[in-house]
Enzyme design. Structure first.
Site, short mmCIF file in Angstrom:
data_model
loop_
_atom_site.label_atom_id
_atom_site.label_comp_id
_atom_site.label_asym_id
_atom_site.label_seq_id
_atom_site.Cartn_x
_atom_site.Cartn_y
_atom_site.Cartn_z
CE1 TYR A 108 35.50 40.07 37.01
CE2 TYR A 108 35.48 37.67 37.02
CZ TYR A 108 36.01 38.86 36.57
OH TYR A 108 37.03 38.84 35.66
CD GLU A 196 36.73 41.83 34.00
OE1 GLU A 196 36.93 43.01 33.63
OE2 GLU A 196 37.49 41.22 34.77
#
Ligand code: GDP
Ligand code: MN
Length: 386
Positions: A108, A196
């Site tokens: 992530y 993101e």
């Protein structure tokens, strides 16, 4: 302003972020052609402004170009409902067709603004691919952060520290550091509000790629990001906010309570929300008509409020300065007469022509509650619901 995944990946790629090969398609035929060009197995990904598409049937693997055709046919035209969209979902008019990648690890990475620190922050975790909110809650130690101090700017060591923290050493360290740097630069230079990448993928053949991308540009900075303006997709935006913009109404903000508020001025809006809270209620929205001073503007605004299914009562709180309250009152009466606000309606007027305004309301023969002062208005609106 949110970007689609394919737009975000183009933007990221222009900063040197490695992304899977692929292109966007708006028809099943196109999807098939792209799959053929990519030479085999592909992933078909619904383009809509939401995450969690995978679990909602918006991301599928196609083994052959014919498969790609069929999956694209299913996805294009669908209304994609994910746990982030609400029950209405979002329309899907295109799919991203990408080379399928063979995943070894999902990580992530994001860059966002941390309001409380007043700084951009880079966030990374080894726990990619899944809900980062859950990871942050259950295992906060699995979240790595690097704040970007605006005084000294982003520093190269920060990307290296994150890459090591992600366990990317050896052969992968250099490309990982470069990827983190490039994502950060793209965010900072385009006035991003969030970038993101979930997941960043390490492939079984040792590449590191941005396999998903979510990117938003700060609306307040669009004036200096003119070259990005064309990326806006209005079909993905809340209808009511667009309606308000189109009606020339300054500010429409959706909230999660059940009292719809028509006000003029941002300060009055804030105080109205407070008054409702103090009376034990919650606003469903507020619509600030600003300096609008015609019955038509009020009707347009009340139509937006009245059609919000969350609205169980309407509170009109207007201070007449430049706006004349009798003109506003006429707008409320017109909207009520046209059936645009069937909900119980409380009106509080103050300022210019308040006597004429109140008289219009009283003589209208309509079922309107008149209130004097904020507290009384808020209380009446709250008790109209319960
Ligand atoms: P999201 O659900 O909207 O966040 O969409 P993602 O692009 O993140 O896709 C969801 C999941 O699908 C990813 O976490 C991966 O596990 C998987 N996925 C996406 N692309 C590929 C791919 O090319 N190959 C494989 N094997 N899995 C993929
Ligand atoms: Mn994702």
């Amino acid at each position: 302003m949110k970007l689609h995944e394919y737009q975000a990946k183009q933007l990221l790629a222009s900063y040197g972020v490695p992304v899977p090969e692929g292109r966007v398609a708006t028809t099943p035929e196109e999807a098939k052609t792209i799959a053929t060009e990519l030479g085999g197995k592909v992933v078909i990904k619904a383009q809509a402004h939401t995450g969690a598409r995978g679990k909602a049937g918006g991301v599928k693997v196609a083994e052959t170009p014919t498969d790609a055709f069929e999956i694209a046919q299913e996805i294009i035209g669908m209304q994609l409902v994910t746990k982030q969209t609400g029950p209405a979902g979002l329309p899907v008019t295109s799919v991203l067709v990408e080379e399928a990648i063979s995943i070894e690890k999902e990580l992530y990475l994001s860059v966002a603004i941390d309001g409380s620190m007043a700084m951009p922050v880079i966030i990374a975790s080894r726990e990619g691919g899944m809900d980062i909110e859950e990871v942050a809650e259950q295992r906060p130690d699995a979240i790595l952060k690097q704040y970007i101090d605006p005084a000294c700017g982003f520093q190269g060591y920060q990307a290296r520290a994150l890459a090591f923290g992600l366990g990317l050493s050896g052969e992968l360290n250099r490309p990982a550091t470069a990827l983190i740097e490039a994502v950060t630069r793209s965010f900072l230079e385009t006035d991003g509000s969030i970038a993101e990448i979930n997941p960043v993928v390490v492939t079984t053949d040792g590449r590191i790629l941005a396999a998903d991308a979510k990117f938003s540009i700060d609306d307040s900075a669009l004036f200096r990001q003119k070259n990005l303006e064309g990326l806006r997709d209005r079909s993905q935006e809340a209808d009511k906010e667009l309606e308000a913009q189109d009606a020339g109404i300054g500010n429409y903000i959706k909230l999660d309570g059940n009292i719809g508020c028509l006000v003029n001025g941002a300060g009055l809006a804030m105080s109205t929300l407070d008054a409702i809270k103090m009376a034990g209620g919650d606003a469903a929205n507020f619509l600030d008509i600003g300096t609008a001073n015609s019955p038509e503007a009020v009707v347009a605004a009340l139509k937006i409020i009245g059609t919000d299914p969350d609205v169980k009562a309407v509170l009109v709180n207007i201070f007449g300065g430049l706006a004349r309250t009798d003109i506003i009152a006429q707008g409320v009466i017109d909207a009520k007469n046209q059936g645009l606000i069937p909900q119980p309606t409380v009106v509080r007027l103050a300022g210019s022509n308040v006597n004429e305004g109140n008289e219009l309301l009283d003589n209208s023969g309509l079922d309107l509650v008149r209130a004097n002062g904020f507290a009384e208005a808020a209380k009446s609106a709250v008790s109209a619901i319960s």
